[in-house]
Design an enzyme around this catalytic site. Sequence first.
Site, PDB file in Angstrom:
ATOM      1  N   LYS A  13      49.333  -1.539  38.463  1.00 52.40           N
ATOM      2  CA  LYS A  13      50.240  -2.535  37.870  1.00 52.40           C
ATOM      3  C   LYS A  13      51.345  -1.873  37.058  1.00 52.40           C
ATOM      4  O   LYS A  13      52.519  -2.190  37.213  1.00 52.40           O
ATOM      5  CB  LYS A  13      49.482  -3.485  36.916  1.00 52.40           C
ATOM      6  CG  LYS A  13      48.392  -4.295  37.548  1.00 52.40           C
ATOM      7  CD  LYS A  13      47.785  -5.292  36.554  1.00 52.40           C
ATOM      8  CE  LYS A  13      47.080  -4.645  35.375  1.00 52.40           C
ATOM      9  NZ  LYS A  13      45.813  -4.000  35.696  1.00 52.40           N
ATOM     10  N   ARG A  91      45.186 -12.558  30.763  1.00 57.91           N
ATOM     11  CA  ARG A  91      43.936 -11.989  31.266  1.00 57.91           C
ATOM     12  C   ARG A  91      42.778 -12.964  31.126  1.00 57.91           C
ATOM     13  O   ARG A  91      41.666 -12.639  31.527  1.00 57.91           O
ATOM     14  CB  ARG A  91      43.605 -10.737  30.458  1.00 57.91           C
ATOM     15  CG  ARG A  91      43.840  -9.429  31.213  1.00 57.91           C
ATOM     16  CD  ARG A  91      43.675  -8.325  30.206  1.00 57.91           C
ATOM     17  NE  ARG A  91      43.334  -7.052  30.743  1.00 57.91           N
ATOM     18  CZ  ARG A  91      44.219  -6.068  30.932  1.00 57.91           C
ATOM     19  NH1 ARG A  91      45.486  -6.269  30.711  1.00 57.91           N
ATOM     20  NH2 ARG A  91      43.815  -4.896  31.348  1.00 57.91           N
ATOM     21  N   ARG A 130      42.932   9.783  36.271  1.00 58.13           N
ATOM     22  CA  ARG A 130      44.271   9.443  35.746  1.00 58.13           C
ATOM     23  C   ARG A 130      44.602  10.248  34.489  1.00 58.13           C
ATOM     24  O   ARG A 130      43.785  10.406  33.592  1.00 58.13           O
ATOM     25  CB  ARG A 130      44.338   7.953  35.415  1.00 58.13           C
ATOM     26  CG  ARG A 130      45.646   7.550  34.738  1.00 58.13           C
ATOM     27  CD  ARG A 130      45.882   6.079  34.803  1.00 58.13           C
ATOM     28  NE  ARG A 130      45.069   5.333  33.857  1.00 58.13           N
ATOM     29  CZ  ARG A 130      45.180   4.009  33.689  1.00 58.13           C
ATOM     30  NH1 ARG A 130      46.027   3.317  34.423  1.00 58.13           N
ATOM     31  NH2 ARG A 130      44.417   3.377  32.828  1.00 58.13           N
ATOM     32  N   ARG A 164      43.419   8.704  28.923  1.00 64.92           N
ATOM     33  CA  ARG A 164      43.256   7.555  28.033  1.00 64.92           C
ATOM     34  C   ARG A 164      41.797   7.418  27.611  1.00 64.92           C
ATOM     35  O   ARG A 164      40.898   7.660  28.402  1.00 64.92           O
ATOM     36  CB  ARG A 164      43.709   6.290  28.772  1.00 64.92           C
ATOM     37  CG  ARG A 164      45.107   5.855  28.407  1.00 64.92           C
ATOM     38  CD  ARG A 164      45.622   4.754  29.270  1.00 64.92           C
ATOM     39  NE  ARG A 164      44.751   3.577  29.366  1.00 64.92           N
ATOM     40  CZ  ARG A 164      45.090   2.455  29.999  1.00 64.92           C
ATOM     41  NH1 ARG A 164      46.271   2.371  30.594  1.00 64.92           N
ATOM     42  NH2 ARG A 164      44.273   1.432  30.064  1.00 64.92           N
ATOM     43  N   ARG A 175      35.394  -2.424  32.041  1.00 63.17           N
ATOM     44  CA  ARG A 175      36.697  -3.090  32.234  1.00 63.17           C
ATOM     45  C   ARG A 175      36.699  -3.864  33.554  1.00 63.17           C
ATOM     46  O   ARG A 175      37.269  -4.950  33.654  1.00 63.17           O
ATOM     47  CB  ARG A 175      37.825  -2.051  32.228  1.00 63.17           C
ATOM     48  CG  ARG A 175      38.151  -1.555  30.817  1.00 63.17           C
ATOM     49  CD  ARG A 175      38.830  -0.209  30.822  1.00 63.17           C
ATOM     50  NE  ARG A 175      40.148  -0.197  31.421  1.00 63.17           N
ATOM     51  CZ  ARG A 175      40.746   0.913  31.870  1.00 63.17           C
ATOM     52  NH1 ARG A 175      40.135   2.086  31.797  1.00 63.17           N
ATOM     53  NH2 ARG A 175      41.950   0.856  32.385  1.00 63.17           N
TER      54      ARG A 175
END
Length: 226
Positions: A13, A91, A130, A164, A175
């Site tokens: 996203k 969300r 990531r 992160r 998540r």
Amino acid sequence: MNLLIMGPPGAGKGTQAEIISNKLGVKHLSSGDMLRAAVSIQSELGKRAESFMKAGELVPDELMIEMILSEVQEVLESDSHAGFLLDGFPRTLVQAKALDRSFENNGVAIDKIINLEVDAEQVVDRLTARRVCGDCKSIFNVNQLSSLDSEVCPSCGSKALIRRKDDEESVIRNRLEVYFSSTFPITNYYSEVHSILNIDGSQEKDTITDFILGELEKPSSRVAEV
Ligand code: ADP
């Protein structure tokens, strides 16, 4: 043009939102980026949001709604307003309904909802690999960097590549659970009133961008639908 981008964590996203908002000249409003900025300066909001984010839980609706609606309002009131792309909000159904009410009051319509679909195992693979550049904010997959320079940002050369805090496997799995229980149901709610563009998010980044931009250029995308 006013757009929403949705999809599970790691669907791409943020990456797509950045490219598309630049191309279309609309304001990219990322709830995750706003929250991380609030945490880094330890504002009141940042202090309250931090523990939820670390655990991969949702930040409470009332905090999120206040934060995003004031940003949206600012965009709507700015002279140069060409629209916005909301990334990471709403969300929950409560957030979606609050957004609808605010848009209704402002006479604003959502032109298109971009929904990136990626399966859970691919999300885990992507997010554990990531890295984000702390300086220029570019996003990379560590498996695609050569081992020699895996510490260096290929975009700006900075040695500030970071992982992160919520990209740890147990947090990623949480998540994902939160996404499927709280966020995914919004797509059903939205599909009744808005035009949703479903895209296979496992494709190449450029293929996805081209597809989205092609669809947005079609005249029907410009018709307001509320
Ligand atoms: P991702 O989509 O990769 O999970 P984001 O950067 O969008 O990451 O969000 C990071 C974290 O910020 C989320 O896990 C959550 O804790 C919080 N967050 C972001 N947007 C919202 C929202 N709309 N409602 C509640 N919490 C949010």
